[in-house]
Design a protein around this motif. Structure first.
Motif, short mmCIF file in Angstrom:
data_model
loop_
_atom_site.label_atom_id
_atom_site.label_comp_id
_atom_site.label_asym_id
_atom_site.label_seq_id
_atom_site.Cartn_x
_atom_site.Cartn_y
_atom_site.Cartn_z
N HIS A 107 37.58 47.41 41.50
CA HIS A 107 38.96 47.82 41.76
C HIS A 107 39.58 46.67 42.54
N LEU A 108 40.31 45.81 41.85
CA LEU A 108 40.80 44.57 42.45
C LEU A 108 41.58 44.79 43.74
N GLU A 109 42.29 45.91 43.84
CA GLU A 109 43.08 46.16 45.05
C GLU A 109 42.21 46.29 46.30
N ASP A 110 40.90 46.51 46.12
CA ASP A 110 39.98 46.64 47.26
C ASP A 110 39.47 45.30 47.78
N TYR B 78 42.19 38.59 48.53
CA TYR B 78 42.73 37.67 47.53
C TYR B 78 43.62 36.64 48.21
N LYS C 101 45.91 37.28 51.53
CA LYS C 101 46.40 38.66 51.50
C LYS C 101 47.09 39.01 52.83
N ARG D 29 46.40 34.30 41.07
CA ARG D 29 45.88 35.11 42.18
C ARG D 29 44.37 35.03 42.08
N TYR E 72 40.95 36.52 43.44
CA TYR E 72 40.24 37.58 44.13
C TYR E 72 38.84 37.08 44.49
#
Length: 160
Positions: A23-26, A29, A51, A96, A98
């Motif tokens: 889950h990239l949002e976790d 980045y 980030k 971006r 990650y």
């Protein structure tokens, strides 16, 4: 002498989206903008915004090589970066990145923006060439690009 030992893979978006554990949002980045003052040898400028909002600017020299090559990184000021940005050749690369932990390694997952939107690379850096050669990539990595000329970010900057 600085040395970069790195392998690179193409990642397909549809395969990445099927990974339940990603889950990239976790993940941490940074948004990266980089341009090339010279392709041979590679001389690159980069702006990186974490980030958290913290910004970093760097000038890099990269020698010849695909899996293993000489690399030096020097800090830049924001003013120096902006001045040099007007002198780049080719396009400005925007992506971006990650940072995904993977055992004792970090996967740098680059999701490109702008004219390169849809392109995703995964890179892993290693302390030794032997470790790089023994590394088993996760199943969601696609075709390895490490030894394929034409897939570096510098090459992408000059591609039509």
């Amino acid at each position: 002498m600085g040395l970069e030992i790195e392998r690179k893979w193409l990642v397909k978006d549809e395969i990445l989206k099927k990974q339940d554990c990603i889950h990239l949002e976790d993940f941490d980045y940074r948004d990266i903008s980089q341009g090339y003052l010279c392709a041979v040898p590679v001389i690159r400028i980069r702006k990186s915004i974490k980030k958290s909002g913290e910004s970093h600017y760097m000038l890099s020299y990269k020698g010849r090589g695909l899996l293993e090559r000489e690399e030096y990184n020097l800090p830049l000021t924001a003013e120096a970066y902006e001045s040099l940005k007007g002198k780049i050749e080719g396009r400005l690369i925007e992506k971006r990145r990650y940072i995904l932990p993977f055992g004792k390694y970090k996967i740098e997952l680059d999701i490109f923006k702008g004219k390169l939107e849809g392109l995703i690379y995964a890179e892993v850096e290693f302390p030794t060439k032997e470790e790089a050669e023994k590394f088993s990539a996760p199943e969601w990595f696609n075709r390895e690009l490490t030894e394929e000329p034409g897939n570096s970010n510098a090459d992408l900057a000059f591609r039509n």
